[in-house]
Design a protein around this motif. Structure first.
Motif, PDB file in Angstrom:
ATOM      1  N   MET A   1      24.823  33.155  42.342  1.00  0.00           N
ATOM      2  CA  MET A   1      26.268  33.243  42.344  1.00  0.00           C
ATOM      3  C   MET A   1      26.847  31.838  42.363  1.00  0.00           C
ATOM      4  O   MET A   1      26.411  30.982  43.108  1.00  0.00           O
ATOM      5  CB  MET A   1      26.730  34.043  43.561  1.00  0.00           C
ATOM      6  CG  MET A   1      28.212  34.291  43.587  1.00  0.00           C
ATOM      7  SD  MET A   1      28.596  35.555  44.809  1.00  0.00           S
ATOM      8  CE  MET A   1      29.759  34.677  45.786  1.00  0.00           C
ATOM      9  N   SER A   2      27.842  31.608  41.545  1.00  0.00           N
ATOM     10  CA  SER A   2      28.466  30.292  41.505  1.00  0.00           C
ATOM     11  C   SER A   2      29.370  30.106  42.716  1.00  0.00           C
ATOM     12  O   SER A   2      29.781  31.059  43.360  1.00  0.00           O
ATOM     13  CB  SER A   2      29.272  30.151  40.217  1.00  0.00           C
ATOM     14  OG  SER A   2      30.341  31.069  40.217  1.00  0.00           O
ATOM     15  N   ASP A   3      29.650  28.837  43.038  1.00  0.00           N
ATOM     16  CA  ASP A   3      30.520  28.547  44.181  1.00  0.00           C
ATOM     17  C   ASP A   3      31.934  29.050  43.942  1.00  0.00           C
ATOM     18  O   ASP A   3      32.568  29.569  44.843  1.00  0.00           O
ATOM     19  CB  ASP A   3      30.534  27.050  44.468  1.00  0.00           C
ATOM     20  CG  ASP A   3      29.199  26.578  45.021  1.00  0.00           C
ATOM     21  OD1 ASP A   3      28.893  25.399  44.862  1.00  0.00           O
ATOM     22  OD2 ASP A   3      28.469  27.404  45.601  1.00  0.00           O
ATOM     23  N   SER A   4      32.440  28.840  42.733  1.00  0.00           N
ATOM     24  CA  SER A   4      33.771  29.336  42.440  1.00  0.00           C
ATOM     25  C   SER A   4      33.912  29.596  40.947  1.00  0.00           C
ATOM     26  O   SER A   4      33.269  28.958  40.124  1.00  0.00           O
ATOM     27  CB  SER A   4      34.831  28.333  42.901  1.00  0.00           C
ATOM     28  OG  SER A   4      34.735  27.139  42.149  1.00  0.00           O
ATOM     29  N   LEU A   5      34.728  30.568  40.625  1.00  0.00           N
ATOM     30  CA  LEU A   5      35.026  30.855  39.227  1.00  0.00           C
ATOM     31  C   LEU A   5      36.051  29.847  38.746  1.00  0.00           C
ATOM     32  O   LEU A   5      36.966  29.477  39.492  1.00  0.00           O
ATOM     33  CB  LEU A   5      35.587  32.264  39.091  1.00  0.00           C
ATOM     34  CG  LEU A   5      34.641  33.393  39.447  1.00  0.00           C
ATOM     35  CD1 LEU A   5      35.377  34.712  39.437  1.00  0.00           C
ATOM     36  CD2 LEU A   5      33.480  33.440  38.488  1.00  0.00           C
ATOM     37  N   THR A 114      31.752  42.782  41.645  1.00  0.00           N
ATOM     38  CA  THR A 114      32.958  42.410  42.396  1.00  0.00           C
ATOM     39  C   THR A 114      32.696  41.183  43.259  1.00  0.00           C
ATOM     40  O   THR A 114      33.539  40.290  43.341  1.00  0.00           O
ATOM     41  CB  THR A 114      33.431  43.604  43.249  1.00  0.00           C
ATOM     42  OG1 THR A 114      33.611  44.736  42.389  1.00  0.00           O
ATOM     43  CG2 THR A 114      34.740  43.302  43.942  1.00  0.00           C
ATOM     44  N   LYS A 115      31.534  41.117  43.891  1.00  0.00           N
ATOM     45  CA  LYS A 115      31.186  39.936  44.705  1.00  0.00           C
ATOM     46  C   LYS A 115      31.007  38.708  43.826  1.00  0.00           C
ATOM     47  O   LYS A 115      31.473  37.619  44.165  1.00  0.00           O
ATOM     48  CB  LYS A 115      29.905  40.199  45.501  1.00  0.00           C
ATOM     49  CG  LYS A 115      30.088  41.153  46.654  1.00  0.00           C
ATOM     50  CD  LYS A 115      28.755  41.450  47.334  1.00  0.00           C
ATOM     51  CE  LYS A 115      28.926  42.520  48.401  1.00  0.00           C
ATOM     52  NZ  LYS A 115      27.620  42.972  48.935  1.00  0.00           N
ATOM     53  N   GLU A 116      30.334  38.889  42.695  1.00  0.00           N
ATOM     54  CA  GLU A 116      30.097  37.744  41.804  1.00  0.00           C
ATOM     55  C   GLU A 116      31.407  37.168  41.267  1.00  0.00           C
ATOM     56  O   GLU A 116      31.538  35.970  41.081  1.00  0.00           O
ATOM     57  CB  GLU A 116      29.189  38.148  40.648  1.00  0.00           C
ATOM     58  CG  GLU A 116      28.763  36.977  39.826  1.00  0.00           C
ATOM     59  CD  GLU A 116      27.288  36.979  39.522  1.00  0.00           C
ATOM     60  OE1 GLU A 116      26.770  35.900  39.255  1.00  0.00           O
ATOM     61  OE2 GLU A 116      26.670  38.054  39.534  1.00  0.00           O
ATOM     62  N   TYR A 117      32.376  38.023  41.056  1.00  0.00           N
ATOM     63  CA  TYR A 117      33.688  37.571  40.596  1.00  0.00           C
ATOM     64  C   TYR A 117      34.617  37.240  41.773  1.00  0.00           C
ATOM     65  O   TYR A 117      35.792  36.980  41.578  1.00  0.00           O
ATOM     66  CB  TYR A 117      34.320  38.610  39.663  1.00  0.00           C
ATOM     67  CG  TYR A 117      33.793  38.508  38.245  1.00  0.00           C
ATOM     68  CD1 TYR A 117      34.491  37.804  37.270  1.00  0.00           C
ATOM     69  CD2 TYR A 117      32.580  39.078  37.889  1.00  0.00           C
ATOM     70  CE1 TYR A 117      34.019  37.686  35.984  1.00  0.00           C
ATOM     71  CE2 TYR A 117      32.087  38.963  36.600  1.00  0.00           C
ATOM     72  CZ  TYR A 117      32.805  38.260  35.656  1.00  0.00           C
ATOM     73  OH  TYR A 117      32.317  38.149  34.374  1.00  0.00           O
ATOM     74  N   GLN A 118      34.066  37.272  42.986  1.00  0.00           N
ATOM     75  CA  GLN A 118      34.739  36.860  44.212  1.00  0.00           C
ATOM     76  C   GLN A 118      36.030  37.650  44.471  1.00  0.00           C
ATOM     77  O   GLN A 118      37.066  37.102  44.831  1.00  0.00           O
ATOM     78  CB  GLN A 118      35.015  35.361  44.183  1.00  0.00           C
ATOM     79  CG  GLN A 118      33.740  34.568  44.022  1.00  0.00           C
ATOM     80  CD  GLN A 118      33.957  33.094  43.751  1.00  0.00           C
ATOM     81  OE1 GLN A 118      35.070  32.604  43.785  1.00  0.00           O
ATOM     82  NE2 GLN A 118      32.873  32.395  43.488  1.00  0.00           N
ATOM     83  N   LEU A 119      35.925  38.977  44.340  1.00  0.00           N
ATOM     84  CA  LEU A 119      37.088  39.845  44.467  1.00  0.00           C
ATOM     85  C   LEU A 119      36.971  40.875  45.587  1.00  0.00           C
ATOM     86  O   LEU A 119      37.850  41.704  45.744  1.00  0.00           O
ATOM     87  CB  LEU A 119      37.325  40.580  43.139  1.00  0.00           C
ATOM     88  CG  LEU A 119      37.600  39.682  41.946  1.00  0.00           C
ATOM     89  CD1 LEU A 119      37.592  40.486  40.658  1.00  0.00           C
ATOM     90  CD2 LEU A 119      38.907  38.934  42.123  1.00  0.00           C
ATOM     91  N   THR A 121      37.321  42.305  49.168  1.00  0.00           N
ATOM     92  CA  THR A 121      38.086  42.022  50.382  1.00  0.00           C
ATOM     93  C   THR A 121      37.206  42.227  51.613  1.00  0.00           C
ATOM     94  O   THR A 121      36.135  42.826  51.536  1.00  0.00           O
ATOM     95  CB  THR A 121      39.323  42.943  50.504  1.00  0.00           C
ATOM     96  OG1 THR A 121      38.877  44.283  50.757  1.00  0.00           O
ATOM     97  CG2 THR A 121      40.201  42.896  49.264  1.00  0.00           C
TER      98      THR A 121
END
Length: 177
Positions: A1-5, A114-119, A121
């Protein structure tokens, strides 16, 4: 997983089960690479009022998106079977018409996408979000919304048109559309 999109970075690939025309099948984001732009729509869950209205509105404009060589993919943390039931539900109260979407609903029951796209909650819900991904698989735009706020399809089309204009006219800015 990347740090941020980030805009300008490769969109995280995924493979999941989707429902399209009431049939289950595998959907991989990278299968569209080199072929189409992607409107990747995340919505919290099936059967929520904002989600239903947005999906219907996106479907109303599917031909417009096709003119822009763009495929809509909608993702929620529901199971494929929930998606199927959602599509078989009547579109409007007391209507005989089913929700006949011309794009797939993708299951993220494991919440991996959803986690990989940091979405995701803290409560385990998926934030409503929209990503525009170009034919090379690069994120060109994204937005995250409040759980109760719907998005504007006209604005999505405007941004998509702007992105394609800039890509087709290197070094030029896009005029107001």
């Amino acid at each position: 997983m990347s740090d941020s999109l980030q805009v300008g970075k490769l969109a995280p690939n995924f493979l999941s089960i989707g429902v399209y025309k009431n049939k289950l099948g595998k959907i991989r984001l990278s299968d569209y690479r080199g072929k189409k732009y992607i409107i990747l729509v995340f919505y919290p869950a099936n059967f929520t009022p904002v989600s239903i209205s947005e999906l219907i509105r996106l479907n109303d404009y599917v031909l417009e998106f096709k003119k822009f060589s763009t495929q809509i993919l909608a993702v929620s943390i529901d199971s494929p079977f929930s998606h199927l039931q959602f599509l078989l539900t009547k579109r409007y109260k007391n209507s005989l018409e089913e929700l006949d979407l011309d794009f797939p609903l993708i299951s993220d029951v494991t919440q991996k996408i959803t986690k990989e796209y940091q979405l995701l909650t803290d409560d385990g819900l998926a934030c409503p979000a929209l990503f525009i991904i170009d034919k090379e698989g690069i994120i060109q735009y994204y937005t995250i919304n409040n759980l109760l706020c719907a998005r504007s399809v006209d604005e999505i089309i405007r941004v998509l048109h702007s992105i394609q204009y800039v890509k087709e006219n290197p070094g030029q800015i896009c005029p107001i559309i």
